[in-house]
Design a protein around this motif. Structure first.
Motif, PDB file in Angstrom:
ATOM      1  N   ARG A  61      19.983  13.108  35.804  1.00  0.00           N
ATOM      2  CA  ARG A  61      19.849  14.295  34.952  1.00  0.00           C
ATOM      3  C   ARG A  61      20.448  15.517  35.648  1.00  0.00           C
ATOM      4  O   ARG A  61      21.141  16.324  35.027  1.00  0.00           O
ATOM      5  CB  ARG A  61      18.389  14.540  34.608  1.00  0.00           C
ATOM      6  CG  ARG A  61      18.213  15.731  33.692  1.00  0.00           C
ATOM      7  CD  ARG A  61      16.773  15.952  33.314  1.00  0.00           C
ATOM      8  NE  ARG A  61      16.666  17.085  32.404  1.00  0.00           N
ATOM      9  CZ  ARG A  61      15.761  17.183  31.456  1.00  0.00           C
ATOM     10  NH1 ARG A  61      14.880  16.226  31.291  1.00  0.00           N
ATOM     11  NH2 ARG A  61      15.730  18.244  30.683  1.00  0.00           N
ATOM     12  N   ALA A  62      20.208  15.639  36.950  1.00  0.00           N
ATOM     13  CA  ALA A  62      20.758  16.765  37.710  1.00  0.00           C
ATOM     14  C   ALA A  62      22.283  16.751  37.679  1.00  0.00           C
ATOM     15  O   ALA A  62      22.918  17.803  37.554  1.00  0.00           O
ATOM     16  CB  ALA A  62      20.242  16.729  39.145  1.00  0.00           C
ATOM     17  N   LYS A  63      22.886  15.563  37.787  1.00  0.00           N
ATOM     18  CA  LYS A  63      24.351  15.448  37.727  1.00  0.00           C
ATOM     19  C   LYS A  63      24.882  15.878  36.359  1.00  0.00           C
ATOM     20  O   LYS A  63      25.896  16.564  36.262  1.00  0.00           O
ATOM     21  CB  LYS A  63      24.799  14.014  38.008  1.00  0.00           C
ATOM     22  CG  LYS A  63      24.406  13.477  39.352  1.00  0.00           C
ATOM     23  CD  LYS A  63      25.369  13.903  40.408  1.00  0.00           C
ATOM     24  CE  LYS A  63      24.975  13.233  41.732  1.00  0.00           C
ATOM     25  NZ  LYS A  63      25.669  13.794  42.843  1.00  0.00           N
ATOM     26  N   VAL A  64      24.191  15.477  35.302  1.00  0.00           N
ATOM     27  CA  VAL A  64      24.601  15.836  33.941  1.00  0.00           C
ATOM     28  C   VAL A  64      24.472  17.342  33.735  1.00  0.00           C
ATOM     29  O   VAL A  64      25.377  17.981  33.192  1.00  0.00           O
ATOM     30  CB  VAL A  64      23.778  15.044  32.894  1.00  0.00           C
ATOM     31  CG1 VAL A  64      23.994  15.586  31.496  1.00  0.00           C
ATOM     32  CG2 VAL A  64      24.148  13.567  32.951  1.00  0.00           C
ATOM     33  N   GLU A  65      23.375  17.911  34.192  1.00  0.00           N
ATOM     34  CA  GLU A  65      23.187  19.355  34.066  1.00  0.00           C
ATOM     35  C   GLU A  65      24.237  20.116  34.880  1.00  0.00           C
ATOM     36  O   GLU A  65      24.762  21.134  34.435  1.00  0.00           O
ATOM     37  CB  GLU A  65      21.777  19.748  34.492  1.00  0.00           C
ATOM     38  CG  GLU A  65      20.723  19.273  33.507  1.00  0.00           C
ATOM     39  CD  GLU A  65      19.308  19.519  33.962  1.00  0.00           C
ATOM     40  OE1 GLU A  65      19.082  19.828  35.162  1.00  0.00           O
ATOM     41  OE2 GLU A  65      18.392  19.399  33.125  1.00  0.00           O
ATOM     42  N   GLU A  66      24.562  19.605  36.064  1.00  0.00           N
ATOM     43  CA  GLU A  66      25.593  20.221  36.903  1.00  0.00           C
ATOM     44  C   GLU A  66      26.950  20.198  36.198  1.00  0.00           C
ATOM     45  O   GLU A  66      27.688  21.188  36.201  1.00  0.00           O
ATOM     46  CB  GLU A  66      25.672  19.474  38.233  1.00  0.00           C
ATOM     47  CG  GLU A  66      26.660  20.025  39.215  1.00  0.00           C
ATOM     48  CD  GLU A  66      26.709  19.210  40.498  1.00  0.00           C
ATOM     49  OE1 GLU A  66      27.785  19.195  41.130  1.00  0.00           O
ATOM     50  OE2 GLU A  66      25.703  18.588  40.875  1.00  0.00           O
ATOM     51  N   LEU A  67      27.291  19.069  35.598  1.00  0.00           N
ATOM     52  CA  LEU A  67      28.548  18.963  34.858  1.00  0.00           C
ATOM     53  C   LEU A  67      28.560  19.921  33.677  1.00  0.00           C
ATOM     54  O   LEU A  67      29.567  20.575  33.411  1.00  0.00           O
ATOM     55  CB  LEU A  67      28.771  17.530  34.379  1.00  0.00           C
ATOM     56  CG  LEU A  67      30.023  17.301  33.526  1.00  0.00           C
ATOM     57  CD1 LEU A  67      31.291  17.633  34.317  1.00  0.00           C
ATOM     58  CD2 LEU A  67      30.065  15.869  33.015  1.00  0.00           C
ATOM     59  N   TYR A  68      27.455  20.013  32.976  1.00  0.00           N
ATOM     60  CA  TYR A  68      27.358  20.920  31.824  1.00  0.00           C
ATOM     61  C   TYR A  68      27.648  22.358  32.244  1.00  0.00           C
ATOM     62  O   TYR A  68      28.416  23.065  31.587  1.00  0.00           O
ATOM     63  CB  TYR A  68      25.967  20.805  31.194  1.00  0.00           C
ATOM     64  CG  TYR A  68      25.783  21.656  29.962  1.00  0.00           C
ATOM     65  CD1 TYR A  68      26.210  21.202  28.724  1.00  0.00           C
ATOM     66  CD2 TYR A  68      25.182  22.906  30.042  1.00  0.00           C
ATOM     67  CE1 TYR A  68      26.044  21.978  27.576  1.00  0.00           C
ATOM     68  CE2 TYR A  68      25.011  23.685  28.912  1.00  0.00           C
ATOM     69  CZ  TYR A  68      25.447  23.214  27.684  1.00  0.00           C
ATOM     70  OH  TYR A  68      25.281  23.986  26.566  1.00  0.00           O
ATOM     71  N   LEU A  69      27.054  22.777  33.351  1.00  0.00           N
ATOM     72  CA  LEU A  69      27.268  24.142  33.828  1.00  0.00           C
ATOM     73  C   LEU A  69      28.688  24.359  34.333  1.00  0.00           C
ATOM     74  O   LEU A  69      29.235  25.457  34.238  1.00  0.00           O
ATOM     75  CB  LEU A  69      26.265  24.480  34.935  1.00  0.00           C
ATOM     76  CG  LEU A  69      24.811  24.584  34.493  1.00  0.00           C
ATOM     77  CD1 LEU A  69      23.907  24.820  35.705  1.00  0.00           C
ATOM     78  CD2 LEU A  69      24.618  25.671  33.452  1.00  0.00           C
ATOM     79  N   ALA A  70      29.314  23.304  34.872  1.00  0.00           N
ATOM     80  CA  ALA A  70      30.665  23.415  35.420  1.00  0.00           C
ATOM     81  C   ALA A  70      31.750  23.333  34.347  1.00  0.00           C
ATOM     82  O   ALA A  70      32.897  23.689  34.605  1.00  0.00           O
ATOM     83  CB  ALA A  70      30.893  22.312  36.453  1.00  0.00           C
ATOM     84  N   THR A  71      31.394  22.881  33.166  1.00  0.00           N
ATOM     85  CA  THR A  71      32.367  22.681  32.100  1.00  0.00           C
ATOM     86  C   THR A  71      32.653  23.977  31.364  1.00  0.00           C
ATOM     87  O   THR A  71      31.744  24.715  31.007  1.00  0.00           O
ATOM     88  CB  THR A  71      31.853  21.629  31.101  1.00  0.00           C
ATOM     89  OG1 THR A  71      31.631  20.408  31.798  1.00  0.00           O
ATOM     90  CG2 THR A  71      32.855  21.386  29.988  1.00  0.00           C
ATOM     91  N   GLU A  72      33.926  24.228  31.161  1.00  0.00           N
ATOM     92  CA  GLU A  72      34.349  25.372  30.350  1.00  0.00           C
ATOM     93  C   GLU A  72      34.593  24.851  28.940  1.00  0.00           C
ATOM     94  O   GLU A  72      35.583  24.184  28.689  1.00  0.00           O
ATOM     95  CB  GLU A  72      35.621  25.979  30.930  1.00  0.00           C
ATOM     96  CG  GLU A  72      35.427  26.557  32.312  1.00  0.00           C
ATOM     97  CD  GLU A  72      36.716  27.093  32.908  1.00  0.00           C
ATOM     98  OE1 GLU A  72      37.695  27.311  32.166  1.00  0.00           O
ATOM     99  OE2 GLU A  72      36.733  27.280  34.125  1.00  0.00           O
ATOM    100  N   PHE A  73      33.700  25.143  28.036  1.00  0.00           N
ATOM    101  CA  PHE A  73      33.783  24.652  26.674  1.00  0.00           C
ATOM    102  C   PHE A  73      34.673  25.558  25.830  1.00  0.00           C
ATOM    103  O   PHE A  73      34.201  26.379  25.063  1.00  0.00           O
ATOM    104  CB  PHE A  73      32.391  24.557  26.044  1.00  0.00           C
ATOM    105  CG  PHE A  73      31.531  23.493  26.651  1.00  0.00           C
ATOM    106  CD1 PHE A  73      31.695  22.170  26.307  1.00  0.00           C
ATOM    107  CD2 PHE A  73      30.545  23.820  27.567  1.00  0.00           C
ATOM    108  CE1 PHE A  73      30.898  21.182  26.850  1.00  0.00           C
ATOM    109  CE2 PHE A  73      29.742  22.848  28.126  1.00  0.00           C
ATOM    110  CZ  PHE A  73      29.916  21.519  27.766  1.00  0.00           C
ATOM    111  N   THR A  74      35.983  25.417  26.022  1.00  0.00           N
ATOM    112  CA  THR A  74      36.931  26.164  25.198  1.00  0.00           C
ATOM    113  C   THR A  74      37.981  25.190  24.688  1.00  0.00           C
ATOM    114  O   THR A  74      38.329  24.219  25.362  1.00  0.00           O
ATOM    115  CB  THR A  74      37.630  27.285  25.986  1.00  0.00           C
ATOM    116  OG1 THR A  74      38.397  26.704  27.025  1.00  0.00           O
ATOM    117  CG2 THR A  74      36.641  28.272  26.563  1.00  0.00           C
TER     118      THR A  74
END
Length: 91
Positions: A61-74
């Motif tokens: 879950r921590a890895k998924v949350e980390e990826l979510y925060l690192a992703t630029e959703f544009t």
């Protein structure tokens, strides 16, 4: 929850289901499996399956949350994100 706490929590108002769904729509299952090496992204690919696994597995879950925060959703530019290592790769 105080106003200060809300500002510090990047996931305030965002559920795990919302996170997984947005990442899946943005990357697709195949790319998610490359970025985070966990079986629920590579086999038995479904949101409910992933949610069950992620709720029981804090490191994933921590890895998924980390990826979510690192992703630029544009949609305007390519995604810039580093690969998140799995525990197997770190060992």
């Amino acid at each position: 929850m105080t106003e200060t706490t809300k500002k510090k929590d990047p996931f305030h108002g965002i559920t795990l289901e919302m996170i997984v769904t947005r990442l899946m729509k943005h990357y697709g299952w195949e790319k998610l499996g490359e970025l985070i090496t966990i079986k629920c992204f590579m086999k038995n690919q479904s949101i409910p399956s992933c949610l069950k696994f992620l709720r029981q597995t804090p490191w994933a879950r921590a890895k998924v949350e980390e990826l979510y925060l690192a992703t630029e959703f544009t949609d305007e530019e390519p995604v810039k994100v580093k690969k998140v290592k799995s525990d197997a790769e770190e060992a």
